[in-house]
Design a protein around this motif. Structure first.
Motif, PDB file in Angstrom:
ATOM      1  N   SER A   1       0.815  -1.163  -0.032  1.00  0.00           N
ATOM      2  CA  SER A   1      -0.031   0.097  -0.065  1.00  0.00           C
ATOM      3  C   SER A   1       0.877   1.169   0.033  1.00  0.00           C
ATOM      4  N   ILE A   2       0.336   2.319  -0.377  1.00  0.00           N
ATOM      5  CA  ILE A   2       0.942   3.515  -0.184  1.00  0.00           C
ATOM      6  C   ILE A   2       1.247   3.952   1.092  1.00  0.00           C
ATOM      7  N   GLU A   3       0.638   3.593   2.069  1.00  0.00           N
ATOM      8  CA  GLU A   3       0.924   3.984   3.549  1.00  0.00           C
ATOM      9  C   GLU A   3       2.081   3.156   3.830  1.00  0.00           C
ATOM     10  N   PHE A   4       2.139   1.981   3.501  1.00  0.00           N
ATOM     11  CA  PHE A   4       3.399   1.150   3.741  1.00  0.00           C
ATOM     12  C   PHE A   4       4.622   1.759   3.273  1.00  0.00           C
TER      13      PHE A   4
ATOM     14  N   ILE B   1       9.762   4.724   3.744  1.00  0.00           N
ATOM     15  CA  ILE B   1      10.843   5.977   3.302  1.00  0.00           C
ATOM     16  C   ILE B   1      10.936   6.746   4.651  1.00  0.00           C
ATOM     17  N   LYS B   2       9.900   7.048   5.534  1.00  0.00           N
ATOM     18  CA  LYS B   2      10.061   7.922   6.681  1.00  0.00           C
ATOM     19  C   LYS B   2      11.209   7.231   7.592  1.00  0.00           C
ATOM     20  N   TYR B   3      10.906   5.771   7.727  1.00  0.00           N
ATOM     21  CA  TYR B   3      11.726   5.043   8.582  1.00  0.00           C
ATOM     22  C   TYR B   3      13.194   4.969   7.934  1.00  0.00           C
TER      23      TYR B   3
END
Length: 80
Positions: free
Chosen positions: A62-65, A70-72
């Protein structure tokens, strides 16, 4: 995409099992290495024809995943 379909693998095993074709002959006919055909023979003999089945395991994220990954990556000092 897989290189050889399940149908082709089973067709080749059936031809060899019928003793009408040799591994060398089928290798030349289909342009498949003899070692690959032998591997299929051993798999079919030891585990059955279902072992030759092509297994598709394409994973969709999913886009959220993806954004969380990326944030991580950006907040931790890790390589890709």
């Amino acid at each position: 995409m897989t290189k050889y379909s399940t149908k082709l693998k089973i067709e080749i095993i059936d031809k060899i099992s019928s003793h009408k074709y040799s591994v060398n002959g089928l290798s030349k006919k289909y342009s498949i290495s003899k070692s690959t055909i032998r591997r299929w023979i051993y798999l079919a003999r030891d585990q059955g024809l279902m072992a030759l089945k092509v297994k598709h395991t394409k994973q969709n994220y999913s886009i959220e995943f993806k954004l969380n990954v990326i944030k991580y990556y950006l907040t931790h000092d890790l390589g890709i």
